[in-house]
Design an enzyme around this catalytic site. Structure first.
Site, PDB file in Angstrom:
ATOM      1  N   HIS A   1       0.803  -1.114  -0.004  1.00  0.00           N
ATOM      2  CA  HIS A   1       0.000  -0.039   0.118  1.00  0.00           C
ATOM      3  C   HIS A   1       0.779   1.237  -0.064  1.00  0.00           C
ATOM      4  CE1 HIS A   1      -3.750  -2.301   1.206  1.00  0.00           C
ATOM      5  NE2 HIS A   1      -2.715  -2.972   1.875  1.00  0.00           N
TER       6      HIS A   1
ATOM      7  N   ASN B   1       0.744   4.202   1.070  1.00  0.00           N
ATOM      8  CA  ASN B   1       0.925   5.201   2.336  1.00  0.00           C
ATOM      9  C   ASN B   1       1.236   4.638   3.349  1.00  0.00           C
ATOM     10  OD1 ASN B   1      -0.118   8.082   2.076  1.00  0.00           O
ATOM     11  ND2 ASN B   1      -1.291   7.241   0.627  1.00  0.00           N
TER      12      ASN B   1
ATOM     13  N   HIS C   1      -2.503   9.895   6.334  1.00  0.00           N
ATOM     14  CA  HIS C   1      -3.333  10.703   5.384  1.00  0.00           C
ATOM     15  C   HIS C   1      -3.260  12.166   5.669  1.00  0.00           C
ATOM     16  CE1 HIS C   1      -5.260   6.499   4.410  1.00  0.00           C
ATOM     17  NE2 HIS C   1      -4.220   6.939   3.542  1.00  0.00           N
TER      18      HIS C   1
ATOM     19  N   THR D   1      -2.864   1.681  -4.048  1.00  0.00           N
ATOM     20  CA  THR D   1      -3.453   2.886  -3.506  1.00  0.00           C
ATOM     21  C   THR D   1      -4.996   3.341  -3.462  1.00  0.00           C
ATOM     22  OG1 THR D   1      -2.634   5.224  -2.712  1.00  0.00           O
ATOM     23  CG2 THR D   1      -2.727   4.721  -5.016  1.00  0.00           C
ATOM     24  N   THR D   2      -5.231   4.026  -2.463  1.00  0.00           N
ATOM     25  CA  THR D   2      -6.818   4.515  -2.402  1.00  0.00           C
ATOM     26  C   THR D   2      -7.026   5.665  -2.947  1.00  0.00           C
ATOM     27  OG1 THR D   2      -6.799   3.223  -0.516  1.00  0.00           O
ATOM     28  CG2 THR D   2      -8.793   4.341  -0.761  1.00  0.00           C
ATOM     29  N   PRO D   3      -7.402   6.014  -3.904  1.00  0.00           N
ATOM     30  CA  PRO D   3      -7.746   7.282  -4.502  1.00  0.00           C
ATOM     31  C   PRO D   3      -8.628   8.175  -3.612  1.00  0.00           C
ATOM     32  CG  PRO D   3      -8.107   5.757  -6.289  1.00  0.00           C
ATOM     33  CD  PRO D   3      -7.999   4.818  -4.913  1.00  0.00           C
TER      34      PRO D   3
ATOM     35  N   ASP E   1     -11.620   1.616  -0.151  1.00  0.00           N
ATOM     36  CA  ASP E   1     -11.508   1.656   1.377  1.00  0.00           C
ATOM     37  C   ASP E   1     -12.903   1.009   1.810  1.00  0.00           C
ATOM     38  OD1 ASP E   1     -11.914   2.487   4.162  1.00  0.00           O
ATOM     39  OD2 ASP E   1      -9.925   3.670   3.678  1.00  0.00           O
TER      40      ASP E   1
ATOM     41  N   GLU F   1      -8.892 -11.352   7.094  1.00  0.00           N
ATOM     42  CA  GLU F   1      -7.806 -10.404   7.911  1.00  0.00           C
ATOM     43  C   GLU F   1      -8.242 -10.748   9.362  1.00  0.00           C
ATOM     44  OE1 GLU F   1      -6.716  -7.010   6.779  1.00  0.00           O
ATOM     45  OE2 GLU F   1      -4.668  -6.812   7.690  1.00  0.00           O
TER      46      GLU F   1
ATOM     47  N   ASP G   1       2.969  -5.998   2.664  1.00  0.00           N
ATOM     48  CA  ASP G   1       1.812  -4.964   2.841  1.00  0.00           C
ATOM     49  C   ASP G   1       2.211  -3.798   3.224  1.00  0.00           C
ATOM     50  OD1 ASP G   1      -0.783  -5.054   3.409  1.00  0.00           O
ATOM     51  OD2 ASP G   1      -0.615  -5.849   5.576  1.00  0.00           O
TER      52      ASP G   1
HETATM   53  C1  LIG Z   1      -2.436  -3.837   7.872  1.00  0.00           C
HETATM   54  N1  LIG Z   1      -3.220  -4.487   7.337  1.00  0.00           N
HETATM   55  C2  LIG Z   1      -4.143  -3.976   6.052  1.00  0.00           C
HETATM   56  N2  LIG Z   1      -5.288  -4.329   6.231  1.00  0.00           N
HETATM   57  C3  LIG Z   1      -6.316  -3.628   5.260  1.00  0.00           C
HETATM   58  N3  LIG Z   1      -6.187  -2.496   4.757  1.00  0.00           N
HETATM   59  C4  LIG Z   1      -4.887  -1.935   4.784  1.00  0.00           C
HETATM   60  C5  LIG Z   1      -3.891  -2.474   5.750  1.00  0.00           C
HETATM   61  N4  LIG Z   1      -2.561  -1.740   5.390  1.00  0.00           N
HETATM   62  C6  LIG Z   1      -2.864  -0.952   4.565  1.00  0.00           C
HETATM   63  N5  LIG Z   1      -4.187  -0.858   4.529  1.00  0.00           N
HETATM   64  C7  LIG Z   1      -5.064   0.110   3.473  1.00  0.00           C
HETATM   65  O1  LIG Z   1      -4.176   0.869   2.700  1.00  0.00           O
HETATM   66  C8  LIG Z   1      -4.479   2.366   3.092  1.00  0.00           C
HETATM   67  C9  LIG Z   1      -3.005   3.110   3.049  1.00  0.00           C
HETATM   68  O2  LIG Z   1      -2.548   3.011   1.623  1.00  0.00           O
HETATM   69  P1  LIG Z   1      -3.376   4.202   1.018  1.00  0.00           P
HETATM   70  O3  LIG Z   1      -3.795   5.437   1.474  1.00  0.00           O
HETATM   71  O4  LIG Z   1      -4.231   3.189   0.107  1.00  0.00           O
HETATM   72  O5  LIG Z   1      -2.054   4.379  -0.199  1.00  0.00           O
HETATM   73  C10 LIG Z   1      -5.031   2.380   4.712  1.00  0.00           C
HETATM   74  O6  LIG Z   1      -5.588   3.376   4.775  1.00  0.00           O
HETATM   75  C11 LIG Z   1      -5.789   1.052   4.333  1.00  0.00           C
HETATM   76  O7  LIG Z   1      -7.211   1.440   3.665  1.00  0.00           O
HETATM   77 ZN   LIG Z   2      -2.870  -4.967   2.921  1.00  0.00          ZN
END
Ligand SMILES: CNc1ncnc2c1ncn2[C@@H]1O[C@H](COP(=O)(O)O)[C@@H](O)[C@H]1O
Ligand SMILES: [Zn+2]
Length: 379
Positions: A25, A27, A75, A107-109, A176, A236, A311
């Protein structure tokens, strides 16, 4: 003593072999140094209190709930377009530095009216970040829809491109779990629109105890109908009904899969759904009592399709090399096993067959080089 040498050798091997990252991810992969710098700046502007934030960023070992609190902070720190471009560039460079040759970055737009940000402008900032990568040679698809290819490798005169590490980068857009059906649909439509710019699929992520499967289903179904691959954070946390519904959806991959029962595994086995394994993430968020009981072992022994992933490299202070090493050390895999495990992942990438062919060639070239230098490395 010999074990130490072997472990050190294995660590070096896991760093040196070509690798494929399919679950990272954006962020969650920000460098700590960048986070602290951004926090300091916002502290000076009075937006946050730096001392409070510094303590949160530096903390080790977080619960799943704390992780999601931290994402809210990330964020706030990384909201403007320039910062999004910067972190994208840094994340790609960090993965390339440890021999990741194909990265599917998700990534989440985000819409953020105060910053004049729409989901589309957020994604443009991500693409601009990819374009600005210069310390490594990144291949993605640019804003004109043309493939941004590597420098011609045979161009002997161009010594800098001969020396630079090469990495293929493709994007997944995340929905999300806090989002509405309409917002999820907006993300899928954006992904479809941006296919020519390197977007190859959709992910469903976010706090697993928030939101309902039925909310996202229409958008995910639409993605599927349009031929856009889908990967789901699945199991999860323990949620039998949702896990069953997710498996019935037949996603192209699933992430985590910590709480699948035997009948769920049976279904996953029948459909051969590749599993994105995130060892450190599962350990840190206390999804299991010990790494030794992680489902990696069962899946690996059953030859189930799987791929090792990070992750969130920033959040969990890990790297893909580290995840490989952890798997090798814990489950007693050797060098050949690790290289094969990495190469297996080529079949699960969402990019087209041309890219797969190119990555296969990178793995073959690595093996050829090894065999030339150390003819007996496999024995
Ligand atoms: C630990 N396990 C996890 N389980 C679920 N969602 C996760 C995560 N780790 C990250 N994210 C998801 O990725 C977003 C951050 O990156 P972006 O803003 O999208 O780039 C988090 O806000 C969450 O929605
Ligand atoms: Zn993940």
């Amino acid at each position: 003593m010999e074990k130490c040498t072997n472990l050190a050798e294995m660590k070096e091997w896991c760093r040196a072999i070509p690798k494929i990252e399919l679950h990272a991810h954006l962020n969650g992969c920000i460098r700590d140094s960048t986070l602290l710098e951004l926090a300091k700046l916002l502290g000076e502007k009075g937006v946050i209190i730096f001392a409070d934030v510094e303590h949160v960023i530096r903390k080790c070992g977080r619960s799943l709930t704390e992780c999601f609190q931290l994402f809210d902070l990330f964020h706030i720190l990384a909201t403007d377009h320039e910062t999004i471009s910067r972190i994208t560039k840094e994340v790609v460079e960090d993965f390339a530095a440890e021999e990741v040759v194909y990265l599917e970055l998700r990534t989440t737009p985000k819409n953020n009216e105060a910053k004049g940000m729409t989901k589309r402008s957020y994604m443009k900032a991500v693409i601009n970040g990819l374009r600005s990568v210069d310390t490594v040679d990144a291949s993605f698809i640019n804003l004109n829809g043309k493939t941004e290819s590597f420098c011609e490798p045979m161009q002997k005169s161009c010594t800098t491109c001969m020396e630079k590490k090469k990495i293929y980068v493709r994007l997944l857009l995340s929905i999300d779990r806090r989002e509405t059906t309409a917002a999820a649909m907006e993300t899928v439509c954006l992904a479809l629109e941006m296919r020519e710019f390197g977007v190859v699929g959709i992910d469903l992520s976010g706090n697993p105890v928030v939101g309902e499967w039925d909310t996202f289903l229409p958008a995910l179904k639409y993605a599927k109908e349009q031929g856009l691959p889908v990967t789901l954070h699945c199991g999860e946390v323990s949620n039998k009904m949702e896990i069953q519904a997710m498996l019935n959806f037949s996603p192209d991959r699933i992430g985590h899969a910590c709480f699948l029962d035997e009948d769920d595994w049976e279904k996953a086995r029948l459909s051969q759904i590749p599993v994105e394994i995130c060892l450190t993430s599962n350990l840190r968020t206390q999804r299991l009592s010990s790494i030794h009981v992680h489902h990696f072992a069962n899946l690996y022994n059953a030859n189930h399709p799987l791929v090792l992933c990070t992750d969130d490299t920033g959040l969990f202070s890990t790297s893909l090399s580290n995840e490989y090493y952890l798997a090798a050390e814990t489950f007693g895999l050797d060098k050949k096993d690790m290289l094969q495990l990495g190469a297996n992942a080529i079949e699960f990438v969402f990019a087209d067959s041309e890219v797969k062919k190119a990555i296969r060639e990178i793995f073959r070239a690595f093996e050829r080089r090894l065999t030339d230098e150390f003819p007996s490395w496999k024995s």
